[in-house]
Write an enzyme that holds these catalytic residues in place. Structure first.
Site, PDB file in Angstrom:
ATOM      1  N   ILE A 133      33.282  45.241  38.174  1.00 30.89           N
ATOM      2  CA  ILE A 133      33.123  45.444  36.726  1.00 30.89           C
ATOM      3  C   ILE A 133      33.519  44.187  35.967  1.00 30.89           C
ATOM      4  O   ILE A 133      32.818  43.755  35.037  1.00 30.89           O
ATOM      5  CB  ILE A 133      33.957  46.658  36.263  1.00 30.89           C
ATOM      6  N   HIS A 143       3.409  35.645  51.419  1.00 29.61           N
ATOM      7  CA  HIS A 143       3.797  34.314  50.955  1.00 29.61           C
ATOM      8  C   HIS A 143       3.177  34.050  49.597  1.00 29.61           C
ATOM      9  O   HIS A 143       2.012  34.391  49.397  1.00 29.61           O
ATOM     10  CB  HIS A 143       3.312  33.254  51.943  1.00 29.61           C
TER      11      HIS A 143
HETATM   12  P1  FAD Z   1      30.332  60.547  37.655  1.00 34.70           P
HETATM   13  O1  FAD Z   1      29.126  59.750  37.394  1.00 34.70           O
HETATM   14  O2  FAD Z   1      31.632  60.007  37.214  1.00 34.70           O
HETATM   15  O3  FAD Z   1      30.066  61.972  37.001  1.00 34.70           O
HETATM   16  C1  FAD Z   1      31.029  62.977  37.022  1.00 34.70           C
HETATM   17  C2  FAD Z   1      30.738  63.943  35.900  1.00 34.70           C
HETATM   18  O4  FAD Z   1      31.613  65.059  36.043  1.00 34.70           O
HETATM   19  C3  FAD Z   1      30.991  63.380  34.507  1.00 34.70           C
HETATM   20  O5  FAD Z   1      29.945  63.749  33.652  1.00 34.70           O
HETATM   21  C4  FAD Z   1      32.284  64.053  34.079  1.00 34.70           C
HETATM   22  O6  FAD Z   1      32.365  64.239  32.667  1.00 34.70           O
HETATM   23  C5  FAD Z   1      32.145  65.395  34.772  1.00 34.70           C
HETATM   24  N1  FAD Z   1      33.404  66.100  34.985  1.00 34.70           N
HETATM   25  C6  FAD Z   1      34.584  65.622  35.433  1.00 34.70           C
HETATM   26  N2  FAD Z   1      35.493  66.627  35.542  1.00 34.70           N
HETATM   27  C7  FAD Z   1      34.862  67.756  35.140  1.00 34.70           C
HETATM   28  C8  FAD Z   1      35.244  69.112  35.046  1.00 34.70           C
HETATM   29  N3  FAD Z   1      36.462  69.544  35.413  1.00 34.70           N
HETATM   30  N4  FAD Z   1      34.338  70.000  34.561  1.00 34.70           N
HETATM   31  C9  FAD Z   1      33.084  69.613  34.212  1.00 34.70           C
HETATM   32  N5  FAD Z   1      32.674  68.341  34.302  1.00 34.70           N
HETATM   33  C10 FAD Z   1      33.538  67.419  34.771  1.00 34.70           C
HETATM   34  N6  FAD Z   1      27.398  52.287  40.860  1.00 34.70           N
HETATM   35  C11 FAD Z   1      26.277  51.837  41.439  1.00 34.70           C
HETATM   36  O7  FAD Z   1      25.886  52.352  42.491  1.00 34.70           O
HETATM   37  N7  FAD Z   1      25.540  50.819  40.874  1.00 34.70           N
HETATM   38  C12 FAD Z   1      25.930  50.227  39.723  1.00 34.70           C
HETATM   39  O8  FAD Z   1      25.247  49.321  39.242  1.00 34.70           O
HETATM   40  C13 FAD Z   1      27.115  50.683  39.092  1.00 34.70           C
HETATM   41  N8  FAD Z   1      27.525  50.133  37.928  1.00 34.70           N
HETATM   42  C14 FAD Z   1      28.646  50.622  37.308  1.00 34.70           C
HETATM   43  C15 FAD Z   1      29.058  50.033  36.123  1.00 34.70           C
HETATM   44  C16 FAD Z   1      30.190  50.494  35.470  1.00 34.70           C
HETATM   45  C17 FAD Z   1      30.619  49.859  34.173  1.00 34.70           C
HETATM   46  C18 FAD Z   1      30.909  51.597  36.018  1.00 34.70           C
HETATM   47  C19 FAD Z   1      32.116  52.145  35.318  1.00 34.70           C
HETATM   48  C20 FAD Z   1      30.516  52.186  37.205  1.00 34.70           C
HETATM   49  C21 FAD Z   1      29.379  51.694  37.866  1.00 34.70           C
HETATM   50  N9  FAD Z   1      28.954  52.225  39.089  1.00 34.70           N
HETATM   51  C22 FAD Z   1      27.833  51.746  39.692  1.00 34.70           C
HETATM   52  C23 FAD Z   1      29.680  53.340  39.731  1.00 34.70           C
HETATM   53  C24 FAD Z   1      28.927  54.662  39.438  1.00 34.70           C
HETATM   54  O9  FAD Z   1      28.858  54.838  38.051  1.00 34.70           O
HETATM   55  C25 FAD Z   1      29.657  55.809  40.095  1.00 34.70           C
HETATM   56  O10 FAD Z   1      29.788  55.545  41.478  1.00 34.70           O
HETATM   57  C26 FAD Z   1      28.884  57.098  39.918  1.00 34.70           C
HETATM   58  O11 FAD Z   1      28.684  57.395  38.559  1.00 34.70           O
HETATM   59  C27 FAD Z   1      29.627  58.260  40.585  1.00 34.70           C
HETATM   60  O12 FAD Z   1      28.867  59.408  40.457  1.00 34.70           O
HETATM   61  P2  FAD Z   1      29.529  60.857  40.444  1.00 34.70           P
HETATM   62  O13 FAD Z   1      28.406  61.801  40.197  1.00 34.70           O
HETATM   63  O14 FAD Z   1      30.378  61.024  41.632  1.00 34.70           O
HETATM   64  O15 FAD Z   1      30.520  60.861  39.186  1.00 34.70           O
HETATM   65  P1  NAD Z   2      37.129  46.822  41.835  1.00 34.45           P
HETATM   66  O1  NAD Z   2      37.985  47.462  42.854  1.00 34.45           O
HETATM   67  O2  NAD Z   2      35.809  46.285  42.219  1.00 34.45           O
HETATM   68  O3  NAD Z   2      37.913  45.602  41.162  1.00 34.45           O
HETATM   69  C1  NAD Z   2      39.171  45.730  40.579  1.00 34.45           C
HETATM   70  C2  NAD Z   2      39.884  44.403  40.713  1.00 34.45           C
HETATM   71  O4  NAD Z   2      41.056  44.453  39.937  1.00 34.45           O
HETATM   72  C3  NAD Z   2      40.311  44.112  42.153  1.00 34.45           C
HETATM   73  O5  NAD Z   2      39.834  42.841  42.523  1.00 34.45           O
HETATM   74  C4  NAD Z   2      41.814  44.189  42.103  1.00 34.45           C
HETATM   75  O6  NAD Z   2      42.440  43.295  42.975  1.00 34.45           O
HETATM   76  C5  NAD Z   2      42.093  43.813  40.661  1.00 34.45           C
HETATM   77  N1  NAD Z   2      43.359  44.311  40.153  1.00 34.45           N
HETATM   78  C6  NAD Z   2      43.925  45.526  40.360  1.00 34.45           C
HETATM   79  N2  NAD Z   2      45.087  45.610  39.678  1.00 34.45           N
HETATM   80  C7  NAD Z   2      45.258  44.424  39.041  1.00 34.45           C
HETATM   81  C8  NAD Z   2      46.247  43.919  38.170  1.00 34.45           C
HETATM   82  N3  NAD Z   2      47.313  44.644  37.836  1.00 34.45           N
HETATM   83  N4  NAD Z   2      46.105  42.669  37.689  1.00 34.45           N
HETATM   84  C9  NAD Z   2      45.012  41.921  38.019  1.00 34.45           C
HETATM   85  N5  NAD Z   2      44.036  42.370  38.846  1.00 34.45           N
HETATM   86  C10 NAD Z   2      44.154  43.603  39.341  1.00 34.45           C
HETATM   87  O7  NAD Z   2      37.030  47.897  40.664  1.00 34.45           O
HETATM   88  P2  NAD Z   2      36.186  47.848  39.306  1.00 34.45           P
HETATM   89  O8  NAD Z   2      35.584  46.511  39.120  1.00 34.45           O
HETATM   90  O9  NAD Z   2      37.083  48.408  38.273  1.00 34.45           O
HETATM   91  O10 NAD Z   2      35.051  48.889  39.624  1.00 34.45           O
HETATM   92  C11 NAD Z   2      35.392  50.265  39.934  1.00 34.45           C
HETATM   93  C12 NAD Z   2      34.385  50.886  40.845  1.00 34.45           C
HETATM   94  O11 NAD Z   2      33.139  51.026  40.202  1.00 34.45           O
HETATM   95  C13 NAD Z   2      34.180  50.064  42.090  1.00 34.45           C
HETATM   96  O12 NAD Z   2      34.559  50.835  43.194  1.00 34.45           O
HETATM   97  C14 NAD Z   2      32.723  49.789  42.173  1.00 34.45           C
HETATM   98  O13 NAD Z   2      32.180  50.158  43.400  1.00 34.45           O
HETATM   99  C15 NAD Z   2      32.101  50.644  41.076  1.00 34.45           C
HETATM  100  N6  NAD Z   2      31.143  49.780  40.379  1.00 34.45           N
HETATM  101  C16 NAD Z   2      30.022  49.406  41.063  1.00 34.45           C
HETATM  102  C17 NAD Z   2      29.136  48.536  40.472  1.00 34.45           C
HETATM  103  C18 NAD Z   2      27.917  48.130  41.224  1.00 34.45           C
HETATM  104  O14 NAD Z   2      27.561  48.803  42.185  1.00 34.45           O
HETATM  105  N7  NAD Z   2      27.239  47.048  40.839  1.00 34.45           N
HETATM  106  C19 NAD Z   2      29.373  48.037  39.197  1.00 34.45           C
HETATM  107  C20 NAD Z   2      30.526  48.425  38.553  1.00 34.45           C
HETATM  108  C21 NAD Z   2      31.414  49.308  39.156  1.00 34.45           C
END
Ligand code: FAD
Ligand code: NAD
Length: 478
Positions: A192, A451
């Site tokens: 992130i 290609h």
């Molecule tokens: P979520 O998407 O978190 O959905 C869970 C849902 O459950 C939410 O709507 C929440 O409100 C709901 N919920 C929680 N508790 C309750 C409850 N008790 N009752 C009812 N509803 C509830 N992953 C990728 O693969 N590619 C990417 O490019 C990527 N980019 C990311 C960028 C960012 C900034 C972030 C934050 C994450 C990114 N991720 C990416 C990670 C990805 O978003 C998550 O891995 C994915 O959304 C997980 O899916 P999920 O369905 O498990 O949970």
């Molecule tokens: P991350 O685990 O990728 O990175 C967090 C970073 O913060 C690590 O490098 C860690 O060492 C560092 N960190 C932790 N505590 C710290 C501190 N106190 N001070 C300084 N550095 C510290 O986690 P993220 O970037 O928050 O992303 C969360 C999850 O969301 C990831 O598991 C990732 O798979 C998912 N995600 C995926 C995508 C994608 O697929 N392109 C994009 C965004 C997020």
């Protein structure tokens, strides 16, 4: 409205909504309880991925990349561009429109599949009952033969850097700023931190990333991570490794961030700060104590290989359980669980899940790293091909990066593929298929690639495993 279903899914992110749709396709009656409220305050499907994760971040990465290219990348193509201006509000509106269309698309799919969308918070009770607390109105209970928990994850907060919703924010806040901070600090140089750091750097911010670990991107290939660190620093991302944040204080001038490494301490003053230090499972209060739903010490729902929890006929998938926090991993678990409930045999191949970091260039990989192979004592061969030797990459003027293929020394089976380069996120799908089909590097080497394409780098890397790359003077081979 009935209150008894074949399946209730709690959570409508990419894990839960996909599970719900697959269950409905298989003829089950399905309800999906989800608590998400969109930016307009209305219930929205799609979870983190669609509302505050994958989709909005990729929309901003695309828009900011276009702006950045127009600003500095066109001269070498013979294109002069004057008077490029930035309208952050319009860029955000475009991102919001994409999110709106996609989340409404899920609602339409639910409707088509006769899935009951219940907006509100769900809590698992004994006997596969779910108590629903709606956003408005009275609590009620629904029940099902099977319950799938898919409640996802939330950002980890740091007590030393409390969020205030505007100046100090998590990833969701940083996807919604209305202007460009001049000086931006980011705690955490993980996925992130790098993606959002890239967005705001391209839009004009000076970006400093403070990363606690000494090693950059420890989960990626060492060689690619090293090259990526150099490239990102050249782009203007000031990545400082081995730095631990001690305090972040909001003042009239912005945020003072105090941090230290093993030898000394520093203070950084920024206009805004993003806390991006990982995510934790969203399982607080998810199950009543009497259900005996087992969580691990970090709050992940305990599941076996088939996503069965400690409670019979209750399954858990996605970010709320072990494994990478990736949308496509959760979706595949959702499909597999739906099919198992329907009595089918269904499997998730956890060894063939691609990871992608959507920086420029992109970094993508699947399978084992060299470090993991060495640790496991596996003999392997390596084939490398740099994009600098690819005709298409040169024509695109996108020559940074390379493809690396690792194959078993004895059997030649492809064990891992690591790519840094333009469109690595698309190229990696070929490698995922290779792993899925247990392909050898020779299988890829004998495949005819069109290609000129970036994909030819995959072909050449496969040839290089055997020391016979055509477009490199001497195939690099280990
Ligand atoms: P979520 O998407 O978190 O959905 C869970 C849902 O459950 C939410 O709507 C929440 O409100 C709901 N919920 C929680 N508790 C309750 C409850 N008790 N009752 C009812 N509803 C509830 N992953 C990728 O693969 N590619 C990417 O490019 C990527 N980019 C990311 C960028 C960012 C900034 C972030 C934050 C994450 C990114 N991720 C990416 C990670 C990805 O978003 C998550 O891995 C994915 O959304 C997980 O899916 P999920 O369905 O498990 O949970
Ligand atoms: P991350 O685990 O990728 O990175 C967090 C970073 O913060 C690590 O490098 C860690 O060492 C560092 N960190 C932790 N505590 C710290 C501190 N106190 N001070 C300084 N550095 C510290 O986690 P993220 O970037 O928050 O992303 C969360 C999850 O969301 C990831 O598991 C990732 O798979 C998912 N995600 C995926 C995508 C994608 O697929 N392109 C994009 C965004 C997020």
């Amino acid at each position: 409205m009935t209150n008894n279903y074949d399946v209730i899914v709690i959570g409508a992110g990419p894990a839960g909504y996909v599970a719900a749709i697959r269950c409905a396709q298989l003829g089950m009656t399905v309800a999906c309880v989800d608590a998400w409220l969109g930016r307009d305050g209305k219930p929205a499907l799609g979870g983190t991925c669609l509302n505050a994760g994958c989709i909005p971040s990729k929309a901003l990465l695309e828009s900011s990349r276009l702006y950045d290219r127009l600003q500095q990348g066109m001269d070498t193509h013979g294109i002069a561009v004057d008077g490029v201006t930035l309208d952050v509000a319009a860029m955000m509106a475009s991102k919001d429109a994409t999110v709106h269309d996609l989340t409404h698309g899920i609602a339409a799919l639910f409707s088509t599949h006769a899935i009951e969308w219940i907006a509100g918070r769900g809590q698992l009770l004994p006997d596969r009952q779910v108590q629903v607390t709606p956003h408005s109105g009275a609590q009620h209970t629904v029940s099902a033969g099977h319950v799938i928990l898919a409640t996802g994850s939330v950002p980890i907060e740091l007590s030393v850097a409390p969020l205030d919703g505007d100046t100090v924010v998590d990833s969701e806040g940083a996807l919604n700023w209305k202007d460009v901070p001049q000086r931006l600090g980011i705690i955490g140089a993980g996925v992130i931190g790098l993606e959002l750091g890239s967005v705001w750097r391209r839009l004009g911010a000076e970006v400093v990333l403070l990363e606690a670990q000494e090693q950059f991107l420890p989960m990626a290939d060492r060689q690619l991570a090293k090259s990526a660190l150099n490239l990102f620093r050249k782009q203007g991302l000031d990545i400082r490794l081995g730095e631990r944040v001690k305090a972040a204080t909001v003042t009239g001038d912005g945020v003072n961030v105090e941090y230290e490494n093993d030898t000394d301490g520093h203070t950084l003053t920024v206009d805004r700060l993003i806390v991006a230090v990982g995510r934790r499972p969203c399982t607080d209060g998810l199950a009543a104590a009497e259900t005996e739903l087992l969580l691990d010490e970090q709050g992940f729902i305990h599941v076996d290989e088939e996503c069965c929890t400690s409670v019979p006929s209750v399954y858990a998938i996605g970010d709320a359980v072990r494994g990478p926090m990736l949308a496509h991993k959760g979706s595949e678990e959702g499909i597999a669980v739906a099919e198992r409930i329907a009595g089918q045999v269904s499997d998730v191949n956890y060894d063939a899940i691609a990871s992608v970091i959507y920086t420029h260039p992109e970094i993508a990989w699947v399978g084992k790293t060299e470090e993991a192979l060495k640790q496991a004592g596996v003999e392997y061969r390596t084939g490398l091909f740099p994009f600098a030797a690819s005709g298409r990459a040169r024509a695109m003027q996108e020559t940074a990066g390379e493809v690396k293929i690792l194959s078993d020394a004895a059997t030649d089976q492809v064990l891992g593929v690591h790519i840094m380069g333009e469109q690595a996120s698309e190229l990696i799908a070929q490698a995922v298929m290779a792993l899925e089909f247990d392909a050898s590097s020779e299988d890829i080497a004998r495949t005819i690639f069109a290609h000129p394409t970036l994909s030819e780098a995959m072909h050449e890397a496969a040839l290089a495993v055997d020391g016979r790359s055509i477009h490199m003077a001497r195939s690099r081979r280990r």
